[in-house]
Scaffold this motif. Structure first.
Motif, PDB file in Angstrom:
ATOM      1  N   MET A  96       0.800  -1.220   0.000  1.00 25.02           N
ATOM      2  CA  MET A  96       0.000   0.000   0.000  1.00 25.02           C
ATOM      3  C   MET A  96       0.837   1.277   0.000  1.00 25.02           C
ATOM      4  O   MET A  96       0.411   2.299  -0.550  1.00 25.02           O
ATOM      5  CB  MET A  96      -0.964  -0.003   1.183  1.00 25.02           C
ATOM      6  N   ALA A 147      -7.126   2.952  -1.149  1.00 28.36           N
ATOM      7  CA  ALA A 147      -7.918   1.876  -0.550  1.00 28.36           C
ATOM      8  C   ALA A 147      -8.813   1.197  -1.579  1.00 28.36           C
ATOM      9  O   ALA A 147      -9.080  -0.006  -1.491  1.00 28.36           O
ATOM     10  CB  ALA A 147      -8.755   2.421   0.606  1.00 28.36           C
ATOM     11  N   ILE A 150      -7.275  -1.903  -3.382  1.00 24.56           N
ATOM     12  CA  ILE A 150      -6.897  -3.119  -2.658  1.00 24.56           C
ATOM     13  C   ILE A 150      -7.439  -4.352  -3.370  1.00 24.56           C
ATOM     14  O   ILE A 150      -8.617  -4.427  -3.713  1.00 24.56           O
ATOM     15  CB  ILE A 150      -7.410  -3.075  -1.203  1.00 24.56           C
ATOM     16  N   PHE A 180      -5.991   0.822   5.984  1.00 32.70           N
ATOM     17  CA  PHE A 180      -6.102  -0.268   5.012  1.00 32.70           C
ATOM     18  C   PHE A 180      -6.343  -1.607   5.716  1.00 32.70           C
ATOM     19  O   PHE A 180      -7.115  -2.433   5.239  1.00 32.70           O
ATOM     20  CB  PHE A 180      -4.833  -0.361   4.168  1.00 32.70           C
TER      21      PHE A 180
END
Length: 288
Positions: A96, A147, A150, A180
């Motif tokens: 991330m 996000a 993901i 996250f």
């Protein structure tokens, strides 16, 4: 102590496994035929007297480059009562910090620091501070955009759902951003999530040592022996956690990690952790 050798095929290894499994069984002089956990995908070979190290070496020599994973372990206590998983490049496919860096135009710099940290070339805390410093000035909108990118790793939902249905506890330990980790934990219905970074690097930071301590602490709180835990991760910061677990699996790991950790999955997806515990295909909760 009776041992079991489990063969788990990745996608490109499934055409070869039905032929290789009997050949490996013959080479190891096992008394019974392969026990298929999932036809064409995973099977067990019970080892009566063969040395585990020699059995694994024999199997890998026959497999060559077929895309099949090999794990050898005791049969007793094979199904674990606690799963502890790393987040990035394990439960999710993303790193991330790299995704955030992409939006700020500094991905090459951050990705290089990530690579060196995951290979154990630089200390995790120093690497984390350096990467977060490159993201200075980031606003909440960037976090939200990242996000949305993901991607759950194939097999993640099935792994968590199947172990929870079997009565095991499941935990996520992340050294990354809680923004996250927490939604992923919610989506997968994980029982626990441990993480710290909120946007700046402030203590306590989840490091390689605190990951190990978290595994042992959670197990102790639940009254579960370390031998009855399974852990999965991919980077150098996961090594102490993986070696402390009863079954510590390096998942599509960095070269340094794969060399050190006793068990690793290089080809299978996360359902491989279920086959490693002896789950059969009809026991797996399919939620992909």
């Amino acid at each position: 102590m009776r041992m079991v050798l489990t063969l788990i095929a990745g996608l490109r290894g499934r055409s070869s496994l039905p032929c290789l499994a009997p050949a490996i069984a013959a080479a190891l002089e096992t008394r019974v035929e392969p026990d298929w956990l999932a036809p064409g995908e995973a099977c067990d070979l019970v080892l009566e007297a063969a040395s585990p190290a020699r059995a694994e070496k024999t199997a890998r020599a026959l497999i060559k480059g077929a895309g099949i994973d090999v794990l050898v372990q005791p049969i007793a206590g094979r199904r674990k009562q606690l799963l502890v998983a790393d987040l990035e490049s394990t439960i999710i496919e993303n790193e991330m910090l790299d995704e955030l860096a992409e939006r700020l135009g500094v991905r090459p710099q951050v990705a290089e620091i990530t690579r060196r940290a995951m290979n154990g070339e630089i200390h995790f805390v120093a690497a984390l501070k350096a990467r977060v410093a490159l993201l200075k000035g980031m606003n909440a909108g960037v976090l939200k955009e990242a996000a949305e990118l993901i991607r759950l790793t194939p097999g993640a939902r099935a792994l968590v759902a199947t172990m929870r249905r079997a009565g095991a506890m499941t935990a996520l330990i992340s050294g990354g951003f809680t923004v996250f980790a927490e939604p992923v934990a919610t989506a997968l219905r994980l029982d626990l999530v441990r993480g710290r970074v909120t946007g700046t690097v402030q203590p306590p930071i989840v490091t390689r040592d605190t990951k190990r301590e978290a595994l042992l602490t959670i197990a102790a709180e639940l009254g579960i022996a370390p031998a009855q835990t399974i852990a999965v991760g991919d980077g150098a910061n996961d090594l102490p956690m993986l070696t402390a677990a009863g079954l510590g699996i390096a998942f599509h790991a960095k070269p340094l990690v794969a060399e050190i950790v006793r068990w690793h999955l290089d080809h299978a997806d996360l359902t491989g952790l279920l086959y490693a515990q002896g789950y059969r295909k009809d026991e797996i909760v399919s939620r992909e």
